[in-house]
Design a protein around this motif. Sequence first.
Motif, PDB file in Angstrom:
ATOM      1  N   SER A 129     -58.943  46.824 -92.962  1.00  0.00           N
ATOM      2  CA  SER A 129     -58.663  47.952 -93.086  1.00  0.00           C
ATOM      3  C   SER A 129     -57.267  48.575 -92.176  1.00  0.00           C
ATOM      4  O   SER A 129     -57.024  47.497 -91.510  1.00  0.00           O
ATOM      5  CB  SER A 129     -59.949  48.770 -92.699  1.00  0.00           C
ATOM      6  OG  SER A 129     -60.104  48.457 -91.397  1.00  0.00           O
ATOM      7  N   TYR A 130     -57.119  49.619 -92.042  1.00  0.00           N
ATOM      8  CA  TYR A 130     -56.031  50.321 -91.323  1.00  0.00           C
ATOM      9  C   TYR A 130     -54.732  49.601 -91.750  1.00  0.00           C
ATOM     10  O   TYR A 130     -53.732  49.186 -91.089  1.00  0.00           O
ATOM     11  CB  TYR A 130     -56.109  50.391 -89.991  1.00  0.00           C
ATOM     12  CG  TYR A 130     -57.422  51.178 -89.370  1.00  0.00           C
ATOM     13  CD1 TYR A 130     -56.981  52.724 -89.198  1.00  0.00           C
ATOM     14  CD2 TYR A 130     -58.757  50.687 -89.272  1.00  0.00           C
ATOM     15  CE1 TYR A 130     -58.200  53.309 -88.835  1.00  0.00           C
ATOM     16  CE2 TYR A 130     -59.605  51.378 -88.665  1.00  0.00           C
ATOM     17  CZ  TYR A 130     -59.471  52.817 -88.470  1.00  0.00           C
ATOM     18  OH  TYR A 130     -60.409  53.591 -88.148  1.00  0.00           O
ATOM     19  N   SER A 132     -52.659  46.282 -87.442  1.00  0.00           N
ATOM     20  CA  SER A 132     -53.432  47.036 -88.317  1.00  0.00           C
ATOM     21  C   SER A 132     -53.466  48.497 -87.858  1.00  0.00           C
ATOM     22  O   SER A 132     -52.477  49.128 -88.108  1.00  0.00           O
ATOM     23  CB  SER A 132     -54.989  46.644 -88.151  1.00  0.00           C
ATOM     24  OG  SER A 132     -55.521  46.504 -86.814  1.00  0.00           O
ATOM     25  N   LYS A 133     -54.604  48.789 -87.067  1.00  0.00           N
ATOM     26  CA  LYS A 133     -54.566  50.434 -86.414  1.00  0.00           C
ATOM     27  C   LYS A 133     -53.460  50.698 -85.590  1.00  0.00           C
ATOM     28  O   LYS A 133     -53.459  50.121 -84.505  1.00  0.00           O
ATOM     29  CB  LYS A 133     -55.907  50.660 -85.800  1.00  0.00           C
ATOM     30  CG  LYS A 133     -56.416  52.187 -85.610  1.00  0.00           C
ATOM     31  CD  LYS A 133     -57.550  52.482 -85.106  1.00  0.00           C
ATOM     32  CE  LYS A 133     -57.708  53.669 -84.981  1.00  0.00           C
ATOM     33  NZ  LYS A 133     -59.218  54.188 -84.280  1.00  0.00           N
ATOM     34  N   GLN A 151     -47.059  50.199 -87.830  1.00  0.00           N
ATOM     35  CA  GLN A 151     -47.489  48.907 -88.014  1.00  0.00           C
ATOM     36  C   GLN A 151     -46.423  48.195 -88.364  1.00  0.00           C
ATOM     37  O   GLN A 151     -45.421  48.456 -88.913  1.00  0.00           O
ATOM     38  CB  GLN A 151     -48.779  49.311 -89.006  1.00  0.00           C
ATOM     39  CG  GLN A 151     -50.035  49.945 -88.765  1.00  0.00           C
ATOM     40  CD  GLN A 151     -50.380  50.724 -89.963  1.00  0.00           C
ATOM     41  OE1 GLN A 151     -49.816  51.020 -91.090  1.00  0.00           O
ATOM     42  NE2 GLN A 151     -52.015  50.959 -89.947  1.00  0.00           N
ATOM     43  N   ARG A 191     -59.411  43.672 -88.573  1.00  0.00           N
ATOM     44  CA  ARG A 191     -60.394  44.999 -89.091  1.00  0.00           C
ATOM     45  C   ARG A 191     -60.828  44.721 -90.404  1.00  0.00           C
ATOM     46  O   ARG A 191     -60.777  45.614 -91.057  1.00  0.00           O
ATOM     47  CB  ARG A 191     -59.545  46.008 -88.984  1.00  0.00           C
ATOM     48  CG  ARG A 191     -59.198  46.463 -87.293  1.00  0.00           C
ATOM     49  CD  ARG A 191     -58.357  47.577 -87.040  1.00  0.00           C
ATOM     50  NE  ARG A 191     -57.988  48.084 -85.788  1.00  0.00           N
ATOM     51  CZ  ARG A 191     -58.753  48.736 -84.987  1.00  0.00           C
ATOM     52  NH1 ARG A 191     -59.932  49.034 -85.266  1.00  0.00           N
ATOM     53  NH2 ARG A 191     -58.373  48.858 -83.711  1.00  0.00           N
TER      54      ARG A 191
END
Length: 336
Positions: free
Chosen positions: A60-61, A277-278, A299, A57
């Motif tokens: 991100s996340y 990540s997410k 995570q 990603r």
Amino acid sequence: MASRVVRNKKTMSKTLTFSCVILCLFWVLSTAELQRFQHGAKEDGSLSLLVVGDWGRRGSYNQSQVALKMGIIGEKLDIDFVISTGDNFYDNGLTGVDDSAFDDSFTKIYTAPSLQKQWYNVLGNHDYRGDVEAQMSPVLKKLDSRWLCLRSFILDTEIAEFFFVDTTPFVDSYFTNPKDHVYDWRGILPRKAYLSNLLKDVDSALKKSTAKWKFVVAHHTIKSAGFHGITREIVDQLLPILEANNVDLYVNGHDHLLQHISSLHSPIQFLTSGGASKAWRGDVNWWDPKEMKFFYDGQGFMSMQITPTQLDIAFYDVFGQVLHKWGTSKKLYSAF
């Protein structure tokens, strides 16, 4: 008239010959064994690695934060390589070998010295939504020498064998109800033949294996209390083969969490590492507490440390804290 008959016979002969060649080529390709790679253990006979999934990603996340802690733990454990359980690039795989997501989600994220080791990657369902063959292209390995991604293959480490299995084509809903997603099925169709050959190849490879430890790595869940839960097609088609061939671990991603299930009905340990990540906080389904050894809807990542007689796993959160440990042992059998 006679010359025309001769020409027709020659034409038919050439057509039959060409057809035979095509059929033979199809037979060879459809019965080919899984490609095998070698990665030796350390001089003391041990092996150490990290397992991470569902990550790409562009940082991100908390992907970057997880990568940072992976680097620290990787150095501490002196890891030999990294395994990815798929969904390497969100949301829709790569658009091609020149997609900047490869650099932004992989090369620029996993920069720690300890992570500059070989990465062995399987494909996830999100990877199939893009140019799936781009992820398997040797061009990416030229861009970053750590990268190795195929549909299904074997990794032989002397003390253990890892069987990487392409599970996305098993799932019926991707074909019958794609929900506006376009999947790249090049190399998969006809699907029935592809799955039949894959199952035969996995079964054959497991039967031939003399490894002390046998681990299967795939993207989709077999047992999970997460959002995706049980993948029925894999339970019905792949799991019986794994159980019949004494597989020790089934390691997957797909559900965005960390999880360890020790089944009451199977000797296999089911491990999920899909929290890179997410994460899906709070998206939990009930599971028998007698089987659920560990569940974390956040995570993180997983480590494996292996010797000829001992296997130890650990799960870490986004802060690098150990959340769960588990180990098992096997005896060394002497030939005398």
